[in-house]
Enzyme design. Structure first.
Site, PDB file in Angstrom:
ATOM      1  N   ASN A   1     -15.535   2.691  47.614  1.00 18.83           N
ATOM      2  CA  ASN A   1     -15.447   2.425  46.181  1.00 18.83           C
ATOM      3  C   ASN A   1     -16.296   3.479  45.470  1.00 18.83           C
ATOM      4  O   ASN A   1     -17.515   3.386  45.436  1.00 18.83           O
ATOM      5  CB  ASN A   1     -15.960   1.018  45.869  1.00 18.83           C
TER       6      ASN A   1
ATOM      7  N   LYS B   1     -16.436   4.073  42.332  1.00 21.71           N
ATOM      8  CA  LYS B   1     -16.876   3.648  40.998  1.00 21.71           C
ATOM      9  C   LYS B   1     -16.623   4.789  40.002  1.00 21.71           C
ATOM     10  O   LYS B   1     -15.594   5.451  40.080  1.00 21.71           O
ATOM     11  CB  LYS B   1     -18.337   3.204  41.047  1.00 21.71           C
TER      12      LYS B   1
ATOM     13  N   HIS C   1     -15.051  -7.290  41.523  1.00 21.50           N
ATOM     14  CA  HIS C   1     -16.328  -6.663  41.855  1.00 21.50           C
ATOM     15  C   HIS C   1     -17.400  -7.178  40.892  1.00 21.50           C
ATOM     16  O   HIS C   1     -17.139  -7.406  39.711  1.00 21.50           O
ATOM     17  CB  HIS C   1     -16.218  -5.144  41.774  1.00 21.50           C
TER      18      HIS C   1
ATOM     19  N   GLU D   1     -19.702  -5.838  39.349  1.00 20.71           N
ATOM     20  CA  GLU D   1     -19.898  -5.039  38.139  1.00 20.71           C
ATOM     21  C   GLU D   1     -18.858  -5.381  37.090  1.00 20.71           C
ATOM     22  O   GLU D   1     -19.152  -5.364  35.886  1.00 20.71           O
ATOM     23  CB  GLU D   1     -19.870  -3.549  38.499  1.00 20.71           C
TER      24      GLU D   1
ATOM     25  N   GLU E   1     -20.095  -9.344  48.916  1.00 16.20           N
ATOM     26  CA  GLU E   1     -21.117  -8.430  48.420  1.00 16.20           C
ATOM     27  C   GLU E   1     -22.196  -9.223  47.685  1.00 16.20           C
ATOM     28  O   GLU E   1     -22.013  -9.582  46.519  1.00 16.20           O
ATOM     29  CB  GLU E   1     -20.499  -7.407  47.463  1.00 16.20           C
TER      30      GLU E   1
ATOM     31  N   GLY F   1     -26.287  -1.514  45.269  1.00 18.82           N
ATOM     32  CA  GLY F   1     -26.950  -0.406  44.602  1.00 18.82           C
ATOM     33  C   GLY F   1     -28.456  -0.537  44.519  1.00 18.82           C
ATOM     34  O   GLY F   1     -29.115   0.241  43.822  1.00 18.82           O
TER      35      GLY F   1
ATOM     36  N   SER G   1     -25.205  -1.898  49.843  1.00 20.92           N
ATOM     37  CA  SER G   1     -26.132  -0.901  50.405  1.00 20.92           C
ATOM     38  C   SER G   1     -25.888  -0.643  51.893  1.00 20.92           C
ATOM     39  O   SER G   1     -26.831  -0.475  52.670  1.00 20.92           O
ATOM     40  CB  SER G   1     -27.589  -1.333  50.163  1.00 20.92           C
TER      41      SER G   1
END
Length: 251
Positions: A9, A11, A94, A96, A163, A169, A208
């Site tokens: 991904n 992003k 996701h 985000e 996740e 991140g 991560s």
């Protein structure tokens, strides 16, 4: 035996040159002949990815799709448009998208259905925040996210990516045991809805993941590969993560 799958991904990162670098590397390594490998670049690079990657067996995926099939939705991209651009997968839910763009659990169901109707395999992302984990709400949160998104879903054409929000991140990673516990929870939940699909569905870990921790994470019984963020922008590191997944497949 489930086939391992590793998805990149990117992003809001990457460009055509990075796609060329990945294409050159995987053309030489051919690890994608042994496990599933997919790249999800920004949407403007999907056709370039289609030309460079699909021809060598690396699949292409979208990072998001609309819950709508068509209409007056400026800036949206439909699942069918992604399929027409050469995509095989699409990321849905996701953290985000949920946190930064206020996408609710209810929206996910429509997106999953649109993706499957277009012939794509949705990669449903789920995970808890640190506050939810520490409050003992992990199981409730995971099952709620699954229940909301998996309405009228074909479990035979679905990938789930766990996740933990607190590990995305941040450099923090769930321990292999922590990740395995949640992956088992997810597989057991799927078994209550589609018993035959439960042992076949691919459940990925994201948060991560790097070359130096991938092998231990992927060695867990219910972890079938990874959804990789930052480390997927480095060709060598991403290739090493893919190799760790290949070792899992062979073990």
């Amino acid at each position: 035996m489930r086939t391992s799958l590793v998805i990149a991904n990117w992003k809001l990162n990457g460009d055509a040159e990075l796609l060329k670098s990945f294409a050159e590397h995987f053309h030489q390594s051919e690890i994608q002949q042994h496990i599933g490998v997919a790249i999800c670049p920004p949407a403007v690079y999907l056709k370039t990815a289609d030309v460079l990657l699909n021809a060598i067996g690396v699949k292409v995926g979208g990072q998001n799709c609309s819950e709508f099939e068509q209409g007056a939705y400026t800036g949206e991209i439909s699942a069918q448009m992604l399929a027409d651009s050469g995509c095989r997968y699409v990321l849905i839910g996701h953290s985000e998208r949920r946190a930064l763009f206020a996408e609710s659990d209810a929206v996910m169901a429509g997106k999953v259905q649109q993706a499957q109707a277009a012939g794509l395999t949705p990669v449903l992302c789920i995970g808890e925040t640190l506050e939810q984990r520490e409050a003992g709400e992990l199981e409730q949160v995971i099952e709620q996210q699954l229940s909301s998104a998996c309405k009228e879903v074909d479990f035979e054409n679905l990938v789930i990516a766990y996740e933990p929000v607190w590990a995305i991140g941040t450099g923090k990673t769930a321990t292999p045991a922590q990740a395995q516990d949640v992956h088992r929870l997810i597989r057991n939940w799927v078994a209550t809805k589609a018993p035959e699909a439960a042992q076949k569905i691919q459940i990925l870990y994201g948060g991560s993941v790097k070359a130096d921790n991938a092998t231990e994470l992927f060695s867990q019984a219910d972890i079938d590969g990874g959804l990789i963020g930052g480390a997927s922008l480095d060709t060598e590191q991403f290739a090493a993560i893919c190799q760790a997944a290949n070792v899992k497949k062979d073990s």
